[in-house]
Design a protein around this motif. Structure first.
Motif, short mmCIF file in Angstrom:
data_model
loop_
_atom_site.label_atom_id
_atom_site.label_comp_id
_atom_site.label_asym_id
_atom_site.label_seq_id
_atom_site.Cartn_x
_atom_site.Cartn_y
_atom_site.Cartn_z
N ASN A 61 43.08 5.33 38.48
CA ASN A 61 44.30 4.69 38.00
C ASN A 61 45.26 5.78 37.52
O ASN A 61 44.98 6.98 37.67
CB ASN A 61 43.99 3.65 36.91
CG ASN A 61 43.34 4.24 35.66
OD1 ASN A 61 43.33 5.45 35.44
ND2 ASN A 61 42.78 3.38 34.84
N PHE A 62 46.37 5.36 36.97
CA PHE A 62 47.38 6.32 36.52
C PHE A 62 46.78 7.31 35.52
O PHE A 62 47.01 8.52 35.61
CB PHE A 62 48.55 5.55 35.89
CG PHE A 62 49.66 6.43 35.42
CD1 PHE A 62 50.58 6.95 36.31
CD2 PHE A 62 49.80 6.74 34.07
CE1 PHE A 62 51.61 7.76 35.89
CE2 PHE A 62 50.83 7.55 33.64
CZ PHE A 62 51.74 8.07 34.55
N LEU A 63 45.97 6.81 34.60
CA LEU A 63 45.35 7.69 33.59
C LEU A 63 44.40 8.69 34.23
O LEU A 63 44.30 9.84 33.78
CB LEU A 63 44.63 6.85 32.54
CG LEU A 63 43.96 7.63 31.41
CD1 LEU A 63 44.99 8.47 30.64
CD2 LEU A 63 43.25 6.68 30.47
N ALA A 89 51.25 9.87 43.80
CA ALA A 89 52.39 9.14 44.37
C ALA A 89 51.96 8.38 45.63
O ALA A 89 52.37 7.24 45.83
CB ALA A 89 53.52 10.11 44.68
N SER A 90 51.11 9.00 46.45
CA SER A 90 50.67 8.33 47.68
C SER A 90 49.79 7.11 47.39
O SER A 90 49.65 6.24 48.23
CB SER A 90 49.91 9.31 48.58
OG SER A 90 48.61 9.55 48.08
N LYS A 91 49.23 7.06 46.19
CA LYS A 91 48.39 5.92 45.78
C LYS A 91 49.19 4.88 44.99
O LYS A 91 48.62 3.95 44.43
CB LYS A 91 47.21 6.40 44.94
CG LYS A 91 46.31 7.38 45.64
CD LYS A 91 45.51 6.72 46.72
CE LYS A 91 44.55 7.74 47.33
NZ LYS A 91 43.72 7.17 48.36
N PRO A 95 54.79 9.53 39.54
CA PRO A 95 54.69 10.64 38.59
C PRO A 95 55.80 10.53 37.53
O PRO A 95 56.92 10.16 37.84
CB PRO A 95 54.88 11.88 39.46
CG PRO A 95 54.54 11.43 40.84
CD PRO A 95 54.95 9.99 40.91
N ASN A 96 55.44 10.84 36.31
CA ASN A 96 56.40 10.76 35.20
C ASN A 96 56.42 12.08 34.44
O ASN A 96 55.96 13.10 34.93
CB ASN A 96 56.05 9.57 34.29
CG ASN A 96 54.73 9.77 33.56
OD1 ASN A 96 54.04 10.77 33.73
ND2 ASN A 96 54.36 8.79 32.76
N ALA A 97 56.94 12.03 33.23
CA ALA A 97 57.05 13.24 32.41
C ALA A 97 55.68 13.87 32.14
O ALA A 97 55.56 15.09 32.06
CB ALA A 97 57.75 12.92 31.09
N ILE A 98 54.64 13.05 32.01
CA ILE A 98 53.30 13.59 31.79
C ILE A 98 52.86 14.42 32.99
O ILE A 98 52.37 15.53 32.85
CB ILE A 98 52.28 12.45 31.52
CG1 ILE A 98 52.62 11.73 30.20
CG2 ILE A 98 50.85 12.98 31.49
CD1 ILE A 98 51.85 10.45 29.98
#
Length: 164
Positions: A61-63, A89-91, A95-98
Motif C-alpha cells: 500500500n502507500f505506506l 506511481a505505476s501501482k 508520490p507526494n512530499a514524503i
C-alpha cells in the motif's frame, strides 16, 4: 477454554489448522524493523515479495512504498528511491512530499545537489501555467534560495558518498 490457543497466544498447539497469513501491516512492520537497522536491501526484498505474490497475499500500500523510500533515502540510495517512486506511481499510489522528500534526502546523503535541484524544479515545485505572475516569482525565489544553499554546501566540501 473454547479455543486451542495457549495462554501466550501461541497457535501451534493441537487443534490449530494453520498459522494466520501475514497481512500488509505485518509486512510494513517487518520493513520498518529492517530499516531501523539500516538494511535497505532487506526492505526492498520484502517489498518485492509483496509485489510478486499471487496467492491472494496483500499487495503493497502507500505506506509500504513510503517506508521503503524512507529507508533508501536515509541510506543515500538515489537510484533506488527513483525506482520506488516510479513503482508506486505505476501501482496507483501518487508520490507526494514524503516520497520526494526521501529522494531529496538520498541526494543530500550523497552530495548530489544537482540532482536534488532537478527534483525540486520538476517534481516538487513544477511550473504551473495557471499560477499568477506573483506565484511564479515566488517559485523562482524559493528555487533560487534552495539552489544557493545547496551550492554553498557543495562548495564547503560536502563529501559525496559513492553507492554502487
Amino acid at each position: 477454554k473454547t479455543d486451542s490457543r495457549s495462554e501466550n497466544g501461541d497457535n501451534s498447539g493441537s487443534g490449530s489448522k494453520s498459522s494466520p497469513l501475514p497481512n500488509v501491516i505485518t509486512y510494513n512492520t517487518a520493513m520498518s524493523a529492517a530499516g531501523k537497522s539500516g538494511q535497505w536491501e532487506s526492505v526492498l526484498e520484502i517489498l518485492n515479495q509483496m509485489e510478486s505474490r499471487e496467492d491472494g497475499a496483500p499487495q503493497p500500500n502507500f505506506l509500504s512504498y513510503c517506508t521503503a523510500l524512507g529507508v533508501c533515502g536515509n541510506a543515500g540510495r538515489v537510484a533506488e528511491c527513483e525506482g520506488l517512486i516510479k513503482r508506486m506511481a505505476s501501482k496507483g499510489h501518487k508520490p507526494n512530499a514524503i516520497a520526494y522528500g526521501a529522494l531529496l534526502r538520498a541526494c543530500a546523503e550523497t552530495g548530489d545537489f544537482e540532482r536534488a535541484i532537478q527534483v525540486l524544479e520538476t517534481e516538487v515545485l513544477p511550473p504551473n501555467p495557471s499560477t499568477s505572475k506573483g506565484g511564479t516569482q515566488l517559485r523562482g525565489d524559493v528555487l533560487a534560495g534552495i539552489k544557493a544553499a545547496m551550492r554553498a554546501c557543495a562548495v564547503a566540501g560536502q563529501p559525496k558518498r559513492a553507492h554502487a
